[in-house]
Design a protein around this motif. Sequence first.
Motif, mmCIF file in Angstrom:
data_model
loop_
_atom_site.group_PDB
_atom_site.id
_atom_site.type_symbol
_atom_site.label_atom_id
_atom_site.label_comp_id
_atom_site.label_asym_id
_atom_site.label_seq_id
_atom_site.Cartn_x
_atom_site.Cartn_y
_atom_site.Cartn_z
ATOM 1 N N ASP A 1 5.225 6.356 -7.529
ATOM 2 C CA ASP A 1 4.688 7.366 -6.623
ATOM 3 C C ASP A 1 3.235 7.138 -6.357
ATOM 4 O O ASP A 1 2.856 7.364 -5.011
ATOM 5 C CB ASP A 1 4.774 8.617 -7.726
ATOM 6 N N ILE A 2 2.478 6.418 -7.069
ATOM 7 C CA ILE A 2 1.353 5.870 -6.664
ATOM 8 C C ILE A 2 1.226 4.954 -5.361
ATOM 9 O O ILE A 2 0.420 5.121 -4.271
ATOM 10 C CB ILE A 2 0.451 5.341 -7.609
ATOM 11 N N ASP B 1 3.662 4.554 -3.195
ATOM 12 C CA ASP B 1 4.139 5.508 -2.056
ATOM 13 C C ASP B 1 2.897 6.327 -1.543
ATOM 14 O O ASP B 1 2.876 6.285 -0.211
ATOM 15 C CB ASP B 1 5.273 6.374 -2.171
ATOM 16 N N ARG B 2 2.232 7.058 -2.291
ATOM 17 C CA ARG B 2 1.024 7.602 -1.649
ATOM 18 C C ARG B 2 -0.128 6.631 -1.076
ATOM 19 O O ARG B 2 -0.655 7.012 -0.266
ATOM 20 C CB ARG B 2 0.289 8.282 -3.033
ATOM 21 N N GLU C 1 1.068 6.004 2.113
ATOM 22 C CA GLU C 1 1.374 7.059 3.171
ATOM 23 C C GLU C 1 -0.139 7.272 3.659
ATOM 24 O O GLU C 1 -0.625 7.521 4.818
ATOM 25 C CB GLU C 1 1.701 8.373 2.386
ATOM 26 N N LEU C 2 -1.122 7.204 2.635
ATOM 27 C CA LEU C 2 -2.638 7.283 2.913
ATOM 28 C C LEU C 2 -3.114 6.402 4.144
ATOM 29 O O LEU C 2 -3.863 6.700 5.153
ATOM 30 C CB LEU C 2 -3.525 7.536 1.997
ATOM 31 N N LYS D 1 -9.527 9.170 -2.733
ATOM 32 C CA LYS D 1 -8.505 10.470 -2.472
ATOM 33 C C LYS D 1 -7.806 10.291 -3.834
ATOM 34 O O LYS D 1 -7.589 11.383 -4.201
ATOM 35 C CB LYS D 1 -7.893 10.311 -1.191
ATOM 36 N N LEU D 2 -7.205 9.360 -4.390
ATOM 37 C CA LEU D 2 -6.507 9.239 -5.379
ATOM 38 C C LEU D 2 -7.065 9.564 -6.537
ATOM 39 O O LEU D 2 -6.715 10.500 -7.441
ATOM 40 C CB LEU D 2 -5.719 7.926 -5.670
ATOM 41 N N GLU E 1 -8.154 13.884 -5.576
ATOM 42 C CA GLU E 1 -6.711 14.622 -5.558
ATOM 43 C C GLU E 1 -5.507 14.196 -6.211
ATOM 44 O O GLU E 1 -4.749 15.209 -6.726
ATOM 45 C CB GLU E 1 -6.433 14.754 -3.924
ATOM 46 N N VAL F 1 -1.843 12.224 -7.055
ATOM 47 C CA VAL F 1 -0.680 12.178 -6.459
ATOM 48 C C VAL F 1 -0.003 13.334 -6.383
ATOM 49 O O VAL F 1 0.465 14.071 -5.523
ATOM 50 C CB VAL F 1 0.122 11.040 -7.114
ATOM 51 N N THR F 2 0.265 13.790 -7.536
ATOM 52 C CA THR F 2 1.101 15.412 -7.618
ATOM 53 C C THR F 2 0.203 16.216 -8.285
ATOM 54 O O THR F 2 0.631 17.137 -9.344
ATOM 55 C CB THR F 2 2.416 15.073 -8.553
#
Length: 157
Positions: free
Chosen positions: A32-33, A35-36, A39-40, A53-54, A57, A59-60
């Motif tokens: 998930d990390i 993928d994020r 995406e960013l 940002k990680l 904010e 991931v979830t």
Amino acid sequence: MARMHTRRRGSSGSDKPSADEPPEWSDVDPDDIEDRVVELAEQGYDPSQIGMKLRDEGVTGTPVPDVKLATGKKISEILDENDARADIPEDLRNLMERAVRLREHVRENPQDYQNKRALQNTESKVRRLADYYRGDELEPDFTYTYEVAVELLEDVE
């Protein structure tokens, strides 16, 4: 490179706490990390901005204190694997942006000797960093000029 153009001593920075594994309160899946991160990067964020940002904010909703501890890879390695890396390294691009801004300022204010000197120092840093990256992340025949910097920065935007 912080103290390259001054005779002062460097400032000591803080060390990261030594940790071998992510804290138990941050139980985000490494996939998930990754993928994020991709995406960013596709949204136009730099690797340093992605890390912040990680951290802020997450991931979830769960913050990620350290991407390397959580995934075993640095953000730049994740971007390399997914072909989401920028054309120009982030530190070189930031220095080139500064040099372009300074040159435009000096062109409008020719009596500003302090910023003329800052422009010389910044362009020197750009040339040194270009030597470092030449061949690996830049073309082997890359040379820094104001025109090349303006052209590269326009392509990025």
